[in-house]
Enzyme design. Sequence first.
Site, short mmCIF file in Angstrom:
data_model
loop_
_atom_site.label_atom_id
_atom_site.label_comp_id
_atom_site.label_asym_id
_atom_site.label_seq_id
_atom_site.Cartn_x
_atom_site.Cartn_y
_atom_site.Cartn_z
N GLY A 80 0.80 -1.22 0.00
CA GLY A 80 0.00 0.00 0.00
C GLY A 80 0.83 1.26 0.00
O GLY A 80 0.30 2.36 0.15
N GLY A 84 5.17 -2.03 -4.78
CA GLY A 84 4.87 -2.93 -5.90
C GLY A 84 4.91 -2.19 -7.23
O GLY A 84 5.48 -2.68 -8.22
N TYR A 112 -2.83 -4.67 -10.62
CA TYR A 112 -2.19 -4.67 -11.93
C TYR A 112 -3.02 -3.92 -12.97
O TYR A 112 -2.46 -3.30 -13.87
CB TYR A 112 -1.88 -6.10 -12.36
CG TYR A 112 -0.79 -6.71 -11.50
CD1 TYR A 112 0.51 -6.23 -11.56
CD2 TYR A 112 -1.08 -7.69 -10.56
CE1 TYR A 112 1.51 -6.75 -10.74
CE2 TYR A 112 -0.09 -8.22 -9.74
CZ TYR A 112 1.20 -7.73 -9.84
OH TYR A 112 2.18 -8.23 -9.02
#
Length: 140
Positions: A80, A84, A112
């Site tokens: 979060g 990523g 994604y």
Amino acid sequence: MQYRIQGNSENVNWQEVCNVLRDAGLATHSAELTRKAFENSYRVVFIFNNESLIGVGRAISDGAYQAAIYDIAVRPSYQGKNIGRLIVEEIHKGLENMNIILYASPGKEPFYRKIGYHKMLTGMARFTKERVMRERGFIE
């Protein structure tokens, strides 16, 4: 917060990579097999907060027009926080003008989608542990 990004496998603690993968809910293998997978990859990314490994990712490719991204994992306490996204963006830097497929864990598809990926309609897979992958929601 400033993170250190490493784009090679030098001086990586492979057991820590396994721990990040496990903590993020991904499949894990021995440290030696994990090392082999990352070292044989086209692109690798390791993200550190100080000297602590907090995220990893890798891509395989033919180096011309096709690539696949695997093992995007971030320690839960850092999820979060755009780690990523940072990993995927760093991997993308070596995959310009290539088609990219991505192996996502069930439930991670919305993440994604936000960064430009689309669900495939024709993807197929053959797994060595078919029963486990079916139970985990990867295949029908």
